[in-house]
Structure formats: structure tokens, C-alpha cells
Design an enzyme around this catalytic site. Sequence first.
Site, PDB file in Angstrom:
ATOM      1  N   ASP A  82      -7.329  -2.188  -8.904  1.00 31.74           N
ATOM      2  CA  ASP A  82      -6.151  -2.584  -7.358  1.00 31.74           C
ATOM      3  C   ASP A  82      -7.387  -2.801  -6.440  1.00 31.74           C
ATOM      4  OD1 ASP A  82      -4.081  -3.635  -9.510  1.00 31.74           O
ATOM      5  OD2 ASP A  82      -3.186  -1.725  -8.931  1.00 31.74           O
ATOM      6  N   ASP A 157      -1.140  -0.711   2.365  1.00 30.69           N
ATOM      7  CA  ASP A 157      -0.443   0.048   4.217  1.00 30.69           C
ATOM      8  C   ASP A 157      -1.164  -0.172   4.491  1.00 30.69           C
ATOM      9  OD1 ASP A 157      -2.262   1.798   2.254  1.00 30.69           O
ATOM     10  OD2 ASP A 157      -0.850   2.560   0.743  1.00 30.69           O
ATOM     11  N   ASP A 186       1.298  15.343   8.682  1.00 28.32           N
ATOM     12  CA  ASP A 186      -0.133  14.924   8.061  1.00 28.32           C
ATOM     13  C   ASP A 186      -0.125  13.466   8.164  1.00 28.32           C
ATOM     14  OD1 ASP A 186      -0.642  17.904   7.502  1.00 28.32           O
ATOM     15  OD2 ASP A 186      -1.297  17.009   5.835  1.00 28.32           O
ATOM     16  N   ALA A 200       2.339   5.677  -1.116  1.00 29.78           N
ATOM     17  CA  ALA A 200       3.079   6.025  -0.890  1.00 29.78           C
ATOM     18  C   ALA A 200       3.942   6.263  -1.462  1.00 29.78           C
ATOM     19  CB  ALA A 200       3.700   4.727   0.048  1.00 29.78           C
ATOM     20  N   LEU A 201       4.034   5.986  -2.719  1.00 29.06           N
ATOM     21  CA  LEU A 201       4.432   6.865  -4.255  1.00 29.06           C
ATOM     22  C   LEU A 201       3.710   8.458  -3.965  1.00 29.06           C
ATOM     23  CD1 LEU A 201       6.871   6.430  -6.602  1.00 29.06           C
ATOM     24  CD2 LEU A 201       3.936   5.686  -8.320  1.00 29.06           C
TER      25      LEU A 201
END
Length: 305
Positions: A82, A157, A186, A200-201
Site C-alpha cells: 500500500d 491521512d 501525542d 487511524a485504526l
Amino acid sequence: MSAPQKTSALRTPFKTVALVGRYSTAGIEGPLEELASYILRNGQDVVFERETSLATGLTGYPALTAEEIGREADVAVVLGGDGTLLGIARQLAGHNVPLIGVNHGRLGFMTDIPLEDVQSVLPDMLGGRYEAETRLLLESSVVRDDSPIFSALALNDVVVNRSGISGMVELAVSVDGYFMYNQRSDGLIVSTATGSTAYALSAGGPILHPTLSGLVLVPIAPHSLSNRPIVLPQEAEVTIEVATARDASVNFDMQSLTSLLPGDRIVVRRSKKTIQLLHPVGYNYYATLRKKLHWHEYPTEDNRL
């Protein structure tokens, strides 16, 4: 603006195929050369992304920059993971060159075709039989003293976080000009649906189906447990101001970054540019989730209880 679409129909066959590889992977030359030969035998022309050609020594094909691929190729086949696809996707954004992801290693969310299956599915896809998904991109700029100093696109992101090993960052977050909250943490992730299965996950964010066009804000280890992920509409503009930070930076798909100072503002919005991912007919996003996330709800390969 409408949501990203998934479509399936018989279309015009592709004529010129660009090959992009994760050239830092040892031994990728063989699979790339075999893939190029196979595509030629299938009746298409083959070009290589220039860095892939130089790094692998596969110089028997035209070697093009990403800009040239955008002008001359009909489709790009990406062999890698990816991360490889993220990199070329940003470079080809706006060129209307769709991407086919072939996995070399572990199954990817976007490089979803296993290398061993490529010869069984690629002829149909290059012949115009595939399922297409349009994915949105984020555009982001860093503003310092009211002047933009850095800008970049992101498919997954935009991440504002601390770069050092000590201390938190304090961020003031606004949406569409309305103040939302101050956050000590953080960092903060602004993610697309595509990126919702990435960083994000792991930070506790929700999974968004890739045809959704919303954004999601995901705090990274917030000081207050009341700072929770929130999903925003597709046209939302997110502004993140660095209130205090010893050593902060902003990352775009975790592949490009710039350092931040207190008072800097990071403005994130949906880009007008998109990318298109192509999948074999019958592609099943939920099967990809099940395999990647090890959702072993069914004990058999044929999905029967």
C-alpha cells in the site's frame, strides 16, 4: 460533491500500461520482468516508472517520470504494498490514470491482488472488465505568520504529532471556522475513508467504507478520555493550530513531512483531485477486511458455518 463511486461495466481496453514497483524490495526484479512480459504477450504496450527502471536495472522498456506516465499511459499497475501505491497515487493525482494494485508480500487494503493471481485476473482487467472505485484525496497546507510554507496531498491521512520522545502537543482544532476544542495529546490524525484502516485504526478510529467521502478526526493518545474520534462531512475544512509543542511535525501519508512551530496552522480540506482504483470483477471489500484484520468469524474457506 457526490460521494466516491464504485462501478462495474465493460469498458474500452487499455493500450499502454505503466509498471511501478517497490524497488527497495530484494528480488522484485524477477516478478516485475515476468509481469511486463506477460502484459506484452497480452497485447498491451509497457512502460516503466523511471525510478523503478533505474533501481531494478530493467532498462529494456521506456522509462517515464510520473508526469510522463500521466500523459502517456492508460493505466498503472503497482507491484508492492500500500505504501508504494500511496506514493504513485499522489504523483498521478489529476492525471486520470487508474491504478491496479498487485501485492508483493502481505495482502494490502489497496494492493489487493495477490501476485500469484495476477495472470488469472489481469487480462480481463486490461481488456476493460473491472470494478472501479474513486477515492478522495486531502490537500493540506502549513501556514506560518499568515503565509503558506508547505503544501501536500494525502490519500490516507494528515498527521500532526510530536516528533520527540517527551512532552505532549497542545492543539487548537477548528472546523469550518468554528472552534471545536483544545487537545493535549501525542497528536491528531485527519483521515479519509481510505486511511481509516491505517494509522487511524491503530489509534482507535472507526473503519469507514471506502465509498464514503467523509473525514475522520482521531486523537493520538489524548490526555483527556473525552477527546474521541469524530466523523465530519466531506466538505469540512479542518484547521489545527499548534498551541504548544517542543518538537512537532506534520506528516502526509507518513511519506513526507515538515517541522512545526508554535503558532503554525495546518489547514486540511478535500482536494478537487481524486484517484481511481481498479479491482477484479467480484471484488469484495469485506473479504479484504476479514483477511487483513483476522476476523475469523467463519471456520471454512467457503464462508459457511
